[in-house]
Design a protein around this motif. Structure first.
Motif: not given
Length: 570
Positions: A339-353
Motif C-alpha cells: 500500500i505504501n508503494d502505491i501511495l508514494q506515486a499518488m498525490p496527497v489529499n489537500p485535507q491531510v494537513d
C-alpha cells in the motif's frame, strides 16, 4: 543406542529448537536416556529446562517464541501433563504462538511383548480414549509417532505447521514402546520450511490505497500487528503520510509508537464510545480479533470498513461478525509495504494537513490528561496504578522487555509506559491467567542481556505458580523484576458484574467471593522459592527507594526482585 527418542531430539536440534521445557514422567525413560547419552558423548542437543509446573513450561516457550519468532519444545507427561497445560495451550492458540508440545502415551503392551511395556499401575489409569482430543480444539496440528523410521518427518511437518501463518502450537504423542525403538542412525535432514508471508493482490492493494486517500477521516484499528516487528514502521509511514489516527483495541503488543502524534487511544472493556471511531468514514482493521465491542462502541453505520488480517476468517471463533466491506488474508508488513508503494506515486489529499493538525491536538491533550494522573499522592497514602507504572517507566532501559499481565490495569500500564519500540511489550494475547512468570523466564533466556520487567496483577501472580517460576529463575539464571499490582482480589470479575448489573447487590457490597484480603506474602513466596529480593510496599513514600533497590538487585546481583505494591483495595 540410537532410538526413536534420539532421532526425535536430533530433529528438534535440526529444526532450530534451543530449549526443551520439560516435566518428565514414567513415559519418558527413552528421552531421559537419550539426553544423558548425548551429554556423556558431548553431542549437541537443545538445552533441557526442568519445569515443575506445566503451565510455566509452555508459558516460557511462549515468551521465548514471542521474542525470537522460533518455536521451542515442551515435553509433558501423558494426559495428566497435557491437561495441566490447558490454560497455556489456550494462550498459545489465541496468541498465535508457535510451540511444539510432545506428550508420552501409556504403553500399549502389558505383558512384556515389547521393550517399554507396562510396568507401573499408572500405565492403566492414564490410558485414555483420545489423548490428542484433549487439545485438538486449540492446536494447529496433532499427530502420533507410530514408528521411529519417520520421526524426523513427523517433527518437520509439525514445525512447518507451527511456523506457518496463522502460527500456533502443535501437539505430538508417542507411546513408550515406540520411543524406545532402536534405529540405525540416520542422515541429517533439513526441516520443512513454513509458508511464505502472503500478500495482497495488486488490485486489492490499490483499492485500499485509494480508499484511504479519498477518506475524510480514516482510522486504523489494530490489536496485534506489532507481533510482526517489520509491520510497525510500515504502519507509521502510512499514517504519517496520510494523517491517519491509530486506535488499539485490546492491544497485546506494541503496535504503534505512543510518542507519535497519530497515536490516539487504546480501548479495552470500558463502556465508552470512541469519538474518533464514531466519526471515521473509512476504517482499516488490520490484525485484530475484536476491533470494537458492538454493544458499547462501534463506527458509524455509513463507514466503509476493510479488514486485513493474518487470520481474517477467525476459524477458531464460532461467532464473529463485523460489517466489513472487504476482507483479505495477508501478512501485515507485506500488505502495508504494498500500500505504501502505491501511495508514494499518488498525490496527497489537500485535507491531510487539516486532519493532521486535529490529530496532533487530540494526541497532545490525551498525553496531558495522562500526565496529570502520574504524580505520587501523599507519601502516607496508597500508591496509584498510574504512579506505579510511571515510576517503573522512568527506570527502564530503552531496550527493556516488559511482560504485561496487569489484567484490570492493562490499560493503565500501556498508557503510562508509553512504549515506542517494536517488540518491547509481551502479553499472552489470550485469557488464561498465569502466563507472566514463565514468559519472563522465556524472554530472559531469549535475550540474556536485556532487562525484563514483569508487571502483573495479584490474581495473575497466584495463577503463575510463583514457587515454580522463582525456583526456575534462580536455577537457570534468568533474573527479572516482578511488580505486583496488588488490589487484594480479582477486580476484573467485580468490574464485569458491575458492567452488566450496575445497580445490582454485588456491585454495592464487598465479600462477593473475589477478595484476597489479607493477601498471602507474595514477595515472600519468591524469596523462599528462589532467593528473590522481596519487598512489600503499602505507602507511596516507600515506592521509589524500593524500586531503586530492586532494579539494582536485578542488574548487579543478577537475581530476581519482587515488589508487592499495595493499591487501593477492591
Amino acid at each position: 543406542m540410537y532410538t526413536t527418542s534420539t532421532a526425535f531430539l536430533d530433529a528438534l536440534q535440526e529444526a532450530g529448537v534451543s530449549y526443551i521445557f520439560a516435566n518428565f514422567g514414567s513415559d519418558h525413560p527413552a528421552i531421559i536416556e537419550a539426553l544423558a547419552n548425548a551429554k556423556a558423548r558431548g553431542r549437541s542437543l537443545p538445552r533441557l529446562v526442568t519445569c515443575p509446573n506445566e503451565m510455566v513450561a509452555l508459558s516460557a516457550a511462549h515468551g521465548f517464541a514471542q521474542v525470537t519468532g522460533r518455536a521451542q519444545a515442551v515435553v509433558v507427561h501423558v494426559e495428566c501433563g497435557t491437561q495441566s497445560l490447558g490454560g497455556a495451550v489456550h494462550n498459545a492458540a489465541n496468541g498465535r504462538i508457535p510451540a511444539l508440545i510432545f506428550a508420552g502415551a501409556s504403553p500399549f503392551t502389558q505383558r512384556g511383548e515389547m521393550f517399554g511395556s507396562r510396568n507401573e499401575y499408572i500405565h492403566w489409569i492414564q490410558d485414555v480414549r483420545d489423548q490428542r482430543g484433549l487439545v485438538r480444539g486449540y492446536v494447529k496440528h496433532d499427530n502420533e509417532i507410530r514408528t521411529g523410521h519417520n520421526v524426523k518427518q513427523i517433527v518437520r511437518r509439525a514445525m512447518q505447521a507451527a511456523h506457518s501463518d496463522p502460527q500456533g502450537p502443535v501437539y505430538l504423542v508417542g507411546a513408550r514402546e515406540v520411543m524406545e525403538q532402536p534405529l540405525n542412525e540416520e542422515e541429517r535432514e533439513s526441516h520443512s520450511i513454513p509458508l511464505s508471508a502472503s500478500a495482497l493482490a495488486p488490485a486489492d492493494a490499490a483499492y485500499v490505497a485509494n480508499m484511504l486517500t479519498d477518506a475524510k477521516m480514516p482510522v486504523v484499528v489494530t490489536s496485534y500487528l506489532g507481533r510482526r516487528k517489520a509491520a510497525v514502521p510500515e504502519l507509521v509511514a502510512l499514517c504519517q503520510r496520510l494523517a491517519v489516527g491509530v486506535i488499539e483495541s485490546v492491544p497485546c503488543c506494541m503496535n504503534y509508537p505512543q510518542n507519535d502524534p497519530m497515536y490516539q487511544a487504546n480501548q479495552w472493556n470500558e463502556a465508552l464510545q470512541n469519538p474518533l471511531l464514531a466519526e471515521a468514514d473509512v476504517v482499516l482493521i488490520i490484525d485484530s480479533d475484536v476491533p470494537w465491542i458492538p454493544t458499547i462502541n462501534q463506527p458509524s453505520p455509513s463507514a466503509r470498513i476493510v479488514h486485513i488480517d493474518v487470520d481474517p476468517l477467525k476459524e477458531r471463533m464460532p461467532l464473529w461478525s463485523f460489517p466489513v466491506e472487504r476482507s483479505y488474508r495477508a501478512d501485515a508488513a507485506t500488505a502495508l509495504r504494498q500500500i505504501n508503494d502505491i501511495l508514494q506515486a499518488m498525490p496527497v489529499n489537500p485535507q491531510v494537513d487539516r486532519r493532521r493538525s486535529r490529530l496532533v491536538t487530540a494526541h497532545n491533550e490525551r498525553r496531558r490528561l495522562l500526565r496529570a494522573k502520574e504524580p505520587l499522592a501523599d507519601p502516607a497514602g496508597v500508591v496509584t496504578p498510574e504512579a506505579l507504572t510511571t515510576a517503573v517507566r522512568e527506570r527502564l532501559d530503552l531496550d527493556a522487555l516488559v511482560v504485561n499481565e496487569g489484567i484490570s490495569n492493562y490499560k493503565t500500564i500501556i498508557d503510562h509506559l508509553e512504549l515506542s519500540r517494536p517488540g518491547s511489550m509481551l502479553c499472552s494475547g489470550a485469557g488464561s491467567l498465569g502466563y507472566n512468570g514463565g514468559a519472563a523466564i522465556g524472554a530472559k533466556l531469549a535475550r540474556p542481556d536485556q532487562f525484563v520487567a514483569c508487571l502483573t496483577g495479584d490474581g495473575s501472580y497466584m495463577f503463575s505458580a510463583p514457587s515454580t517460576v522463582h525456583w526456575m529463575a534462580r536455577h537457570y539464571e534468568t533474573p527479572f523484576l516482578q511488580v505486583i499490582y496488588n488490589n487484594r482480589g480479582w477486580k476484573s470479575p467485580k468490574l464485569s458484574t458491575q458492567a452488566l448489573r450496575p445497580n445490582g447487590a454485588a456491585g454495592r457490597r464487598d465479600g462477593i467471593g473475589v477478595e484476597f484480603d489479607p493477601p498471602p506474602d507474595y514477595a515472600g513466596i519468591a524469596a523462599a522459592a528462589g532467593g528473590a529480593f522481596a519487598r512489600t510496599i503499602k505507602r507511596a513514600g516507600e515506592l521509589h527507594q524500593a524500586l531503586d533497590e530492586a532494579f539494582d538487585v536485578v542488574r548487579t546481583e543478577r537475581r530476581c526482585a519482587v515488589l508487592d505494591v499495595w493499591l487501593q483495595a477492591l
